[in-house]
Design an enzyme around this catalytic site. Structure first.
Site, PDB file in Angstrom:
ATOM      1  N   GLU A 181       0.819  -7.776 -42.198  1.00 26.11           N
ATOM      2  CA  GLU A 181       2.242  -8.128 -42.259  1.00 26.11           C
ATOM      3  C   GLU A 181       2.539  -8.868 -43.545  1.00 26.11           C
ATOM      4  O   GLU A 181       1.796  -9.766 -43.938  1.00 26.11           O
ATOM      5  CB  GLU A 181       2.612  -9.103 -41.133  1.00 26.11           C
ATOM      6  CG  GLU A 181       2.686  -8.548 -39.756  1.00 26.11           C
ATOM      7  CD  GLU A 181       3.090  -9.642 -38.762  1.00 26.11           C
ATOM      8  OE1 GLU A 181       3.734 -10.638 -39.167  1.00 26.11           O
ATOM      9  OE2 GLU A 181       2.734  -9.522 -37.601  1.00 26.11           O
TER      10      GLU A 181
ATOM     11  N   ASN B 191      -1.739 -10.612 -30.903  1.00 24.97           N
ATOM     12  CA  ASN B 191      -1.023 -10.664 -32.171  1.00 24.97           C
ATOM     13  C   ASN B 191      -1.040 -12.099 -32.674  1.00 24.97           C
ATOM     14  O   ASN B 191      -0.718 -13.022 -31.919  1.00 24.97           O
ATOM     15  CB  ASN B 191       0.438 -10.221 -32.011  1.00 24.97           C
ATOM     16  CG  ASN B 191       1.121 -10.076 -33.354  1.00 24.97           C
ATOM     17  OD1 ASN B 191       0.714  -9.256 -34.167  1.00 24.97           O
ATOM     18  ND2 ASN B 191       2.114 -10.901 -33.621  1.00 24.97           N
ATOM     19  N   GLU B 192      -1.428 -12.271 -33.908  1.00 29.94           N
ATOM     20  CA  GLU B 192      -1.478 -13.609 -34.500  1.00 29.94           C
ATOM     21  C   GLU B 192      -1.936 -14.636 -33.469  1.00 29.94           C
ATOM     22  O   GLU B 192      -1.218 -15.592 -33.144  1.00 29.94           O
ATOM     23  CB  GLU B 192      -0.126 -13.995 -35.084  1.00 29.94           C
ATOM     24  CG  GLU B 192       0.200 -13.230 -36.360  1.00 29.94           C
ATOM     25  CD  GLU B 192       1.397 -13.793 -37.123  1.00 29.94           C
ATOM     26  OE1 GLU B 192       2.184 -14.539 -36.514  1.00 29.94           O
ATOM     27  OE2 GLU B 192       1.538 -13.480 -38.307  1.00 29.94           O
TER      28      GLU B 192
END
Ligand code: GAL
Length: 684
Positions: free
Chosen positions: A319, A161-162
């Site tokens: 997001e 994630n990221e």
């Protein structure tokens, strides 16, 4: 059109006949009791949610100790989501290692430049180069791929994630070892490294690879090439992690597409997404709009660049926020309508999925004050009502737009990650240089002029554009310089700015007068830089002003026209803005300062005219309204975004509005302040 059967988009479990928008959020059911899950599913249906990202931070729940796996809860929620028509972008769950792992293996923890350990307690406390971390992360990835690879809800894999959000720079011993291996690969020999790093400067010559270190805290400015290479290496180390997880997923589930969420947004600079974009099956991005004037322009810029990274194909907004975030010093909520405007502006630039962090606002933990699709208040709320309405707009009003691609503009802005790194480090003529800001300045000028522009990474095919702006293109390898020269000689129109073309890929200055490989092309030579202190501006003789920088320029070609001179300041009397017109019709313009906004727009207007580019909107809308265009085999869709705080009357537009405009009592069509609308153009 996105081919429903190809790997370049989530594989919808129900295989719809035509593309559709993804709509959803990060979903963290592990934070909630089962009874909340049932309400979640009910509200997801109500909101039109059709995809969620699951399991991002669930490692410690999936593997509570080295000998135990617990998939029960994930099996259950995957099944329930599927039964409710919600597809899953399943995270590999490796972003936040569990306490048992960091306790047993503290050697996976990152180390800062000053030698401090980054302890667990938050997230992303892992070294990208740790073989121990890698082994454990790949075990989780493998277990998930084996268990869920055939699950009917599975639409895509979400690696980590990221990547790099908190751990991009690690100066540990593992990092030192991996950095040396990376350097050996790049330079082969120590002689090669010594040459590239110019180690005769300050007695830095290396005689053994073991002497080479990451740029840890040192007595003074660390070798700039060492810093640039460490930036490259750090980005590559995370990319290698992406590759390692992806390799397992591709082997075990070859039919499931892979993505990871990039962070193309203002303050994030250290991951070279131009490079990473080649690693994923489809590009995803996270973007949090700045709650300040110009915020929507910055969003548009980032969405545009994300479209550039996706090479014009649809991309996934992984997001953004429904309202406030929790990580600025003060976190205001969004105003009514703002969430939809932000979402659809991403869609305007090619997003085919609109997702949020997160589905349900956490009741506890570090992000409990971060907004979500279901806020603390519950479904009886402005936010949830707007969420539901946006779901409807995507599924109904804009349904036909999904799968279309952005229509290339005639002008491009080239965005260069390595230049961004090089000018933001120390020992430079100025610490006020900022590639993102300069590129955004030019982008805003295009918006003000009402002319569409595409933001592209340096390795894209920008030669097909009529006008190319290359702002602060500081690191200029000979090959790129040749591309630029060939482009202009072939009739292209180039605009470049201060401190461009100064160094090669090793951060060695191109000698003989700046900007070495562009001197002849621009028809000028710079002998000295004259940067300006913070808050100081210089006047130009056309009434404009500049900040940040000026140059002492000698014009060397009869073909170079001086468009404005410095009226005062350290370069007074010298050329400030120039343009060389080539016999073949092309042109090369140089802008030696950070020009004030109004005059930048005026200059751009002139340069656009030279390139034969005109706005596509009626005159009175230009500047007030941003235009983006998506096209399909049979249709063209125009998105208009009101950049002002006033309603804008849409006159003289062809086509049919699909969403976002109201009709006044007099029958005219009105776009609300800061609103956005999409129109279908009549087909020929
Ligand atoms: C992102 C992250 C999410 C959440 C969000 C808050 O950086 O991926 O997990 O923290 O920001 O804005």
């Amino acid at each position: 059109m996105t081919d429903a059967g190809s790997r370049d988009w989530p594989r919808w479990p129900d295989r719809p006949a035509r593309p559709r928008f993804g709509y959803g959020a990060d979903y963290n059911p592990e934070q909630w009791p089962r009874r909340v899950w049932e309400e979640d599913l009910r509200l997801m249906r109500r909101a039109g949610v059709n995809i969620v990202t699951l399991g991002v931070f669930s490692w410690s729940r999936l593997r509570p100790d080295p000998h135990t796996w617990d998939f029960g809860w994930l099996d259950e929620i995957m099944d329930r989501l599927h039964e409710n028509g919600v597809a899953v972008d399943l995270a590999t769950a490796t972003a936040s290692p569990p306490a048992w792992l960091t306790t047993a293996h503290p050697e996976i923890l990152p180390v800062t430049r000053t030698g401090e350990t980054v302890w667990p307690g938050a997230r992303q406390h892992w070294r990208p180069t740790s073989p121990v971390f890698r082994r454990h992360a790949l075990e989780v990835t493998t277990a998930l791929a084996e268990r869920y690879g055939r699950h009917p809800a599975l639409a895509a894999w979400h690696v980590s994630n990221e990547l790099g959000c908190h751990n991009v720079h690690d100066y540990s011993e593992d990092a030192a070892t991996a950095f040396r291996a990376w350097l050996r690969e790049r330079y082969t020999t120590l002689d090669g490294l010594n040459h590239a790093w110019a180690t005769d400067f300050w007695s830095q010559r290396y005689t053994d690879w073991g002497q080479v270190l990451p740029p840890r805290l040192a007595a003074s400015h660390v070798n700039p090439t060492q810093q640039l290479d460490f930036a490259r290496f750090s980005s590559d180390a995370l990319r290698d992690h992406l590759r390692a997880e992806s390799a397992i997923l591709r082997r075990l589930t070859p039919e499931i597409p892979i993505t990871t969420n990039f962070m193309v947004m203002g303050h994030v600079s250290e991951m070279n997404y131009a490079d990473w974009a080649h690693e994923v099956d489809f590009v995803s991005n996270d973007h949090y709009v700045r709650p300040e004037p110009g915020g929507a322009d910055e969003l548009s810029f980032c969405a545009n660049l994300t479209g550039g990274l996706a090479r014009g194909r649809p991309w996934y907004l992984m997001e953004h926020s429904t309202s406030a975030v929790n990580w600025r010093s003060v976190n205001p909520p969004k105003n009514p309508g703002e969430m939809a405007r932000d979402s659809l502006l991403h869609v305007a630039h090619g997003a085919d999925a609109v997702c949020f962090f997160q589905w349900r606002q956490s009741a506890a933990g570090a992000e409990k004050y971060h907004s979500a699709m279901v806020p603390h208040t519950g479904a009886q709320s402005r936010v949830f009502r707007e969420v539901t309405e946006l779901g409807r707009v995507l599924a109904e009003d804009l349904a036909e737009v999904a799968g279309s691609r952005r229509l290339p503009a005639r002008a491009a802005i080239v965005f260069d990650w390595e230049s961004r790194w090089a000018v933001s480090r120390d020992s430079l003529p100025s610490s006020l240089l900022d590639v993102h800001r300069e590129a955004l300045d030019w982008y805003t000028a295009f918006l003000d002029a009402g002319v569409r522009v595409d933001v592209l990474p340096t390795d894209a095919d920008w030669e097909t554009y009529d006008l190319v702006v290359a702002p602060l293109l500081h690191v200029l390898p000979e090959a790129t310089a040749r591309r630029l020269t060939g482009y202009v000689e072939g009739g292209g129109h180039l605009v470049t700015t201060y401190f461009s073309g100064i160094v090669d890929e090793n951060d060695h200055v191109h000698l003989g007068g700046y900007p070495g490989p562009l001197r002849d092309l621009l028809g000028l030579r710079i002998e000295e830089f004259a940067p300006l202190p913070e808050g100081v501006s210089v006047g130009l003789d056309d009434g404009s002003s500049g900040t940040v920088w000026s140059d002492r320029i000698t014009v060397t070609s009869a073909e170079t026209e001086v468009l404005a001179r410095y009226a005062d300041g350290p370069s007074a009397g010298g050329a400030a803005l120039t343009r060389r017109a080539l016999p073949g019709g092309g042109g090369a313009a140089y802008v030696s300062t950070r020009l004030d906004e109004a005059h930048r727009v005026a200059l751009l207007g002139r340069l656009l005219a030279e390139a034969g580019i005109d706005g596509e909107l009626p005159e009175e809308l230009r500047g007030r309204v941003e235009l983006t265009v998506r096209a399909d085999d049979g249709a063209e869709y125009r998105f208009l975004t009101n950049r002002t705080d006033e309603p804008v009357e849409l006159r003289g537009l062809l086509g049919t509005p699909l969403t976002g405009v109201t009709t006044s009592a007099e029958g005219s069509r009105v776009l609300a302040p800061r609103g956005i609308t999409a129109w279908r153009l009549p087909t020929a």
